[in-house]
Write an enzyme that holds these catalytic residues in place. Structure first.
Site, PDB file in Angstrom:
ATOM      1  N   GLU A  44      74.097  84.530  41.833  1.00 22.87           N
ATOM      2  CA  GLU A  44      73.721  84.623  43.244  1.00 22.87           C
ATOM      3  C   GLU A  44      73.478  86.078  43.629  1.00 22.87           C
ATOM      4  O   GLU A  44      74.265  86.969  43.316  1.00 22.87           O
ATOM      5  CB  GLU A  44      74.834  84.029  44.113  1.00 22.87           C
ATOM      6  CG  GLU A  44      74.574  84.087  45.606  1.00 22.87           C
ATOM      7  CD  GLU A  44      75.681  83.430  46.431  1.00 22.87           C
ATOM      8  OE1 GLU A  44      75.490  83.248  47.640  1.00 22.87           O
ATOM      9  OE2 GLU A  44      76.737  83.095  45.838  1.00 22.87           O
ATOM     10  N   LYS A 113      69.583  78.935  50.155  1.00 26.00           N
ATOM     11  CA  LYS A 113      70.942  78.390  50.226  1.00 26.00           C
ATOM     12  C   LYS A 113      71.047  77.498  51.459  1.00 26.00           C
ATOM     13  O   LYS A 113      70.728  77.916  52.571  1.00 26.00           O
ATOM     14  CB  LYS A 113      71.948  79.539  50.296  1.00 26.00           C
ATOM     15  CG  LYS A 113      73.403  79.171  50.071  1.00 26.00           C
ATOM     16  CD  LYS A 113      74.249  80.446  49.997  1.00 26.00           C
ATOM     17  CE  LYS A 113      75.697  80.187  49.690  1.00 26.00           C
ATOM     18  NZ  LYS A 113      76.465  81.464  49.577  1.00 26.00           N
ATOM     19  N   CYS A 149      75.720  78.505  44.986  1.00 30.11           N
ATOM     20  CA  CYS A 149      77.158  78.578  45.281  1.00 30.11           C
ATOM     21  C   CYS A 149      77.648  77.461  46.201  1.00 30.11           C
ATOM     22  O   CYS A 149      77.862  76.343  45.752  1.00 30.11           O
ATOM     23  CB  CYS A 149      77.502  79.956  45.836  1.00 30.11           C
ATOM     24  SG  CYS A 149      79.256  80.396  45.590  1.00 30.11           S
TER      25      CYS A 149
END
Length: 553
Positions: A44, A113, A149
């Site tokens: 990330e 994300k 994530c």
């Protein structure tokens, strides 16, 4: 395509060093290409390091990140592996935490994300806008379910990817270390695999970033929940995984797994990495610390030597008239065992000078904690002077038990640039000291065998600021204190809850009050390695002016 080689680049980014990070990604890609990889996946925000915090509010920073990503994309025209790189993505007025998929000389896909964490150490919602639920990315004939994530910590994103045709789930992460979290991640990933019936790849960065440590510990789970790969913890690594497509989908070839780490080894390695990266990335030649002959300074010195090497650690003993002969011997022996430079500077003259200067205004008043604090502040002045003169960063040596209840002196033993023990209670300091004396952690630069004299660990702790002083003159026994503090800090229990667990009400009330009163000190404390779920400063944030007393009567 029925075979695929995916390289997992568990790298250590340097926050804000975009060109350095891009070169690190290039090096990983070149190494992966030599092993015939089809795709190289990086963590990330790998172009800049995670978390970027308010750096992403600078338009120039975002533009520089994107320019570096586009340059990497152009290089994939060489016919080598494709790339997955994390970084910022601006769409109109919206800034996303994103991943870029590159192949054939161009960016072939972007994914933002979707789930933005906003708890504990995370504040992604402060700087980013969530993207839509991601769909699969077609890469060389394989539909990859790429996510970032937090996206995989909840079922919905993985289920959406599976339902829209993903064949392999891949999550790139900036997931900070907490004790036993490496194994908790695998348990959670099992749930995602069961729900989707797809193999799962977890890739994490490995670095120290201010208070946070990222442990790596990347892994691959097959669709039958077998663990095919676990990468090293607390170390950079590149793993080229072999995938084959069969009647039941994609399968990753199994590799030997590293041994399971004990809690003590996880903690020590996290402390080592936190110290090493903070010192090295901020350009300090080394560190210095006050070595008192007590356990806290001894374990701090041992960890610093393991992280940096003995030649970059300097210790100073600063005796007063109250310093015992045992402490003098123990500090010298600790320095000898570690092989570090050791100086002795008496604070007696400073105590006399301050006594003379303050005597006229203190006339008629008895000596009290004021004079004790003058000793601590004299030591802080000496250490900061040496830090200024030689350029070494000063390490503080206080532990979480002391910082919880304010058993520390502002501008004295709290002086320094970084704290190794900030998130470590005293009882764990004892346990970890024994562990290090009996074990040699992988990657340590210190000596094998005994690194702390046994007497340092076994004798009653004392600040030695007055005759025959011990910590337990002021504090409950550490076994009791730490149990109460864990209840108040980590578990957010109230007085009645702790009393119900068997603790004395008066002691709980006393510790509660000490904890609240010391908030102003903790606000001024240096950063330190986060090890648990409720580190001061990053996780636990309380107002300084606070009249709430809960159930305290």
């Amino acid at each position: 395509m029925d075979r695929l080689r995916i390289a997992l680049a568990q790298i250590n980014p340097h926050q804000g060093q975009i060109i350095v990070n891009a070169d690190r990604i290039r090096a990983a890609r070149a190494a992966a290409a030599a092993h015939g990889a089809d795709l190289v996946v990086t963590p990330e925000f790998s172009i800049a390091g995670y978390p970027p915090e308010d750096l992403v509010l600078k338009p120039a920073f975002v533009a520089d990140c994107v320019a570096a990503i586009e340059a990497l994309a152009a290089e994939t025209a060489d016919g080598g592996p494709g790339l997955v790189v994390g970084g910022p993505w601006r769409q109109g007025d919206s800034l996303h935490n994103a991943l870029y998929v590159m192949d054939g000389g161009k960016i072939i896909a972007r994914r933002a994300k979707h789930e933005l964490p906003n708890y504990g150490v995370f504040d992604d919602k402060r700087t980013f806008i969530p993207g839509p639920a991601p769909g699969p990315v077609a890469f060389r004939g394989v539909r990859l379910g790429l996510m970032i994530c937090e996206d995989w910590w909840f079922p919905s994103v993985c289920e959406t990817l599976a339902e829209s045709g993903a064949e392999i789930l891949i999550a790139i992460n900036g997931s900070p270390f907490e004790l036993n979290k490496p194994y908790a991640r695998v348990d959670l990933a099992v749930a995602r695999v069961v729900e989707t019936e797809l193999p799962f790849v977890f890739l994490n960065q490995v670095c120290g970033q201010d208070e946070l440590v990222f442990d790596g510990s990347s892994f691959v789970l097959n669709a039958d929940n077998s663990l095919a790969l676990r990468m090293p913890a607390f170390a950079e690594a590149l793993a080229v995984t072999e995938w084959s497509r069969g009647a039941n989908g994609w399968l990753c070839a199994a590799t030997p797994l590293p041994p399971v780490m004990s809690g003590e080894e996880q903690t020590w390695r996290a402390m080592m990495l936190g110290v090493a990266d903070y010192v090295n990335k901020n350009g300090f030649p080394g560190v210095l610390l006050g070595l008192s002959g007590g356990i806290d300074s001894a374990i701090t010195a041992a960890c610093a030597v393991d992280a940096l090497g003995a030649d970059r650690v300097r210790a100073v003993m600063m005796p007063s008239p109250y310093t015992s002969a045992d402490s003098l011997e123990d500090a010298a022996e600790c320095a000898r065992l570690l092989g570090i430079r050791y100086d002795t500077i008496s604070i007696g003259p400073a105590m006399e000078a301050f006594g003379g200067m303050l005597g006229p205004v203190f006339t008629g008043r008895q000596s009290d904690i004021t004079e004790e604090n003058i000793q601590s502040r004299s030591r802080g002045l000496i250490l900061m002077a040496m830090s200024n003169k030689f350029g070494d960063m000063l390490l503080t040596t206080g532990n979480k038990s002391e910082m919880s209840v304010g058993y520390a002196t502002l501008y004295g033993d709290m002086c320094g640039g970084y704290s190794v023990l900030k998130d470590l209670y005293k009882t764990r300091v004892f346990a970890l000291s024994h562990w290090r004396n009996e074990n040699f952690p992988e990657g340590a630069k210190g000596p094998r065998g005994l690194v702390m004299p046994l007497r340092v660990i076994e004798k009653p702790p004392s600040a030695e600021l007055k005759p025959d002083q011990t910590d337990q003159d002021t504090l409950p026994p550490y076994e009791i204190l730490d149990a109460i503090l864990t209840g108040l800090v980590e578990r957010e229990l109230d007085v009645n809850g702790l009393v119900a667990e068997g603790h004395d009400r008066a002691t709980v009330v006393r510790v509660w009050k000490m904890l609240d009163r010391a908030e102003y000190k903790r606000r001024q404390a240096p950063p330190g390695v986060k090890l648990g779920t409720r580190a001061f400063g990053r996780d636990r944030r309380y107002p300084l002016t606070n009249g709430y007393t809960g159930l305290v009567k």
